[in-house]
Design an enzyme around this catalytic site. Structure first.
Site, PDB file in Angstrom:
ATOM      1  N   ARG A 286      -2.926 -22.129   5.643  1.00 24.59           N
ATOM      2  CA  ARG A 286      -2.004 -20.900   5.891  1.00 24.59           C
ATOM      3  C   ARG A 286      -2.427 -19.913   4.697  1.00 24.59           C
ATOM      4  NH1 ARG A 286       0.467 -25.607   4.094  1.00 24.59           N
ATOM      5  NH2 ARG A 286       1.137 -25.845   1.810  1.00 24.59           N
ATOM      6  N   ASP A 287      -1.805 -18.854   4.875  1.00 21.24           N
ATOM      7  CA  ASP A 287      -1.766 -17.608   3.737  1.00 21.24           C
ATOM      8  C   ASP A 287      -3.160 -16.980   3.925  1.00 21.24           C
ATOM      9  OD1 ASP A 287       0.654 -18.789   3.225  1.00 21.24           O
ATOM     10  OD2 ASP A 287      -0.058 -19.964   1.429  1.00 21.24           O
TER      11      ASP A 287
ATOM     12  N   TRP B  61       5.218 -17.385   8.087  1.00 18.72           N
ATOM     13  CA  TRP B  61       4.976 -17.555   6.795  1.00 18.72           C
ATOM     14  C   TRP B  61       4.059 -16.506   5.976  1.00 18.72           C
ATOM     15  CZ3 TRP B  61       4.260 -23.710   6.128  1.00 18.72           C
ATOM     16  CH2 TRP B  61       5.709 -24.193   6.586  1.00 18.72           C
TER      17      TRP B  61
ATOM     18  N   TRP C 284       0.857  -1.134  -0.131  1.00 19.08           N
ATOM     19  CA  TRP C 284       0.004  -0.195   0.034  1.00 19.08           C
ATOM     20  C   TRP C 284       0.972   1.391  -0.029  1.00 19.08           C
ATOM     21  CZ3 TRP C 284       0.958  -3.235   4.041  1.00 19.08           C
ATOM     22  CH2 TRP C 284       1.631  -2.528   5.127  1.00 19.08           C
TER      23      TRP C 284
ATOM     24  N   GLN D 204       8.705 -13.236   1.613  1.00 19.14           N
ATOM     25  CA  GLN D 204       9.313 -14.292   2.339  1.00 19.14           C
ATOM     26  C   GLN D 204      10.671 -14.512   2.072  1.00 19.14           C
ATOM     27  OE1 GLN D 204       6.543 -16.956   3.965  1.00 19.14           O
ATOM     28  NE2 GLN D 204       6.825 -14.771   4.523  1.00 19.14           N
TER      29      GLN D 204
ATOM     30  N   GLU E 278      -2.794 -22.871  -1.860  1.00 15.36           N
ATOM     31  CA  GLU E 278      -1.782 -21.777  -1.266  1.00 15.36           C
ATOM     32  C   GLU E 278      -2.072 -20.344  -1.577  1.00 15.36           C
ATOM     33  OE1 GLU E 278       2.373 -23.718   0.068  1.00 15.36           O
ATOM     34  OE2 GLU E 278       2.234 -23.361  -2.277  1.00 15.36           O
TER      35      GLU E 278
ATOM     36  N   ASP F 166       0.349   7.708   2.162  1.00  9.09           N
ATOM     37  CA  ASP F 166      -0.097   9.087   1.624  1.00  9.09           C
ATOM     38  C   ASP F 166       1.028   9.953   2.135  1.00  9.09           C
ATOM     39  OD1 ASP F 166      -1.834   7.746   0.007  1.00  9.09           O
ATOM     40  OD2 ASP F 166      -3.293   7.947   1.331  1.00  9.09           O
TER      41      ASP F 166
END
Length: 307
Positions: free
Chosen positions: A123-124, A57, A1, A14, A178, A4
């Site tokens: 995960r993720d 992770w 992101w 990772q 994943e 501003d």
């Protein structure tokens, strides 16, 4: 992101600080003003507590309504279970957001006997989106028997999460999902939109990275906001028959919404074909692809990308 205040873009990825091959995973951190030239910083998130002591992770960042970013990430606990954790910036006055504080509530989501989640296939977490009921939603990739699924979680405060009774979407084949990514795209427009947008002029995209093939596959479909179910359009199936962002080496991708320029940007990792011995010899492995803007083709049947 984009921050501003300073026009800088923090990027996290990772990384193994102890070698060129996979292991000892932390969240490395770099910043840029143009998405091309990057300044490296110290790792932003690294193993330090029980919920992530064996690795930090993949995960995703979400901008909360007060403008504060929040990161959900997968940690590996002492039992080598995959659990989901939260971290927020120590100081928003730091334009580079170099220091992050982990929630005292970690882990926020974890496998239990009651929920039956596979502790090694969970995960993720994705970027969060707000539903019409004011609750946050995220999905987490998982596997059940031979197929993948995206567990759906809901929260009022982005800290306390409850698993929904059914996944956002699932499939009986294709293996572990994943790095799932779920986001809206406008019909017949190249303008990118916020992850929480829904409406009659919006389609949704579900992308999953299939661990079995090491490729990214996406479908285009409809998100039923009342039932919290995603249904791919006719002819789209969330398996190895689905469309791919890239037909070369390209994996574990993630999109984000660039608000100031109204575009959705796709990042991807080029998982090279070199051997472990080659990686150790050269001292590095893996390449980040050139970022790409992403939008829905006029046909509504596929996505278009441009560097």
């Amino acid at each position: 992101w984009t921050n501003d205040l300073q026009g800088t873009l923090p990027s996290f990825y990772q990384w193994n600080p102890k070698g060129a091959v996979w292991g000892n995973i932390v969240w490395a951190h770099s910043t840029s003003t143009d998405l091309v030239n990057w300044i490296p910083h110290d790792p932003a998130i690294f193993p330090s507590e029980e919920s992530d002591i064996n690795g930090c992770w993949s995960g995703s960042a979400t901008i909360l309504p007060d403008g504060k970013p929040a990161i959900l990430y997968t940690g590996i606990n002492p039992q080598n279970q995959q659990v989901q954790n939260l971290a927020t910036p120590k100081s928003l006055s730091d334009p580079f957001l170099r220091e992050w504080v982990k929630s005292t509530e970690n882990p926020l989501m974890m496998p239990t006997k009651e929920n039956g989640i596979n502790a090694t296939q969970f995960r993720d977490p994705t970027t969060g989106w707000l539903g019409h009921d004011g609750r946050w939603r995220v999905i987490v990739g998982s596997k059940r028997k031979h197929g993948g699924l995206a567990f759906l979680y809901k929260s009022k405060d982005f800290v306390h999460w409850t698993k929904a009774q059914h996944p956002l979407h699932s499939n009986k084949d294709g293996g572990m999902w994943e790095c799932p990514d779920f986001f809206p795209v406008l019909i017949k427009s190249q303008i990118g939109v916020d992850t929480s947008l829904v409406g009659p002029y919006v389609k949704h995209v579900l992308k999953v990275s299939l661990d079995d093939t090491k490729h990214d596959y996406y479908t285009i479909g409809t998100y039923n906001t009342d039932k919290d179910i995603y249904t791919p359009d006719k002819g789209h199936v969330q398996d190895t028959s689905a469309l791919r962002y890239d037909y070369g080496k390209f994996y574990a991708s993630k999109t984000f919404f660039d608000g100031p320029k109204q575009r959705r940007i796709l990042w991807g990792w080029i998982n090279e074909s070199s051997s472990v011995a080659d990686d150790e010899k050269k001292g590095w492995s893996g390449v980040q692809a050139i970022p790409r803007t992403l939008w829905l083709d006029k046909s509504g049947k596929q996505l278009v990308q441009w560097p």
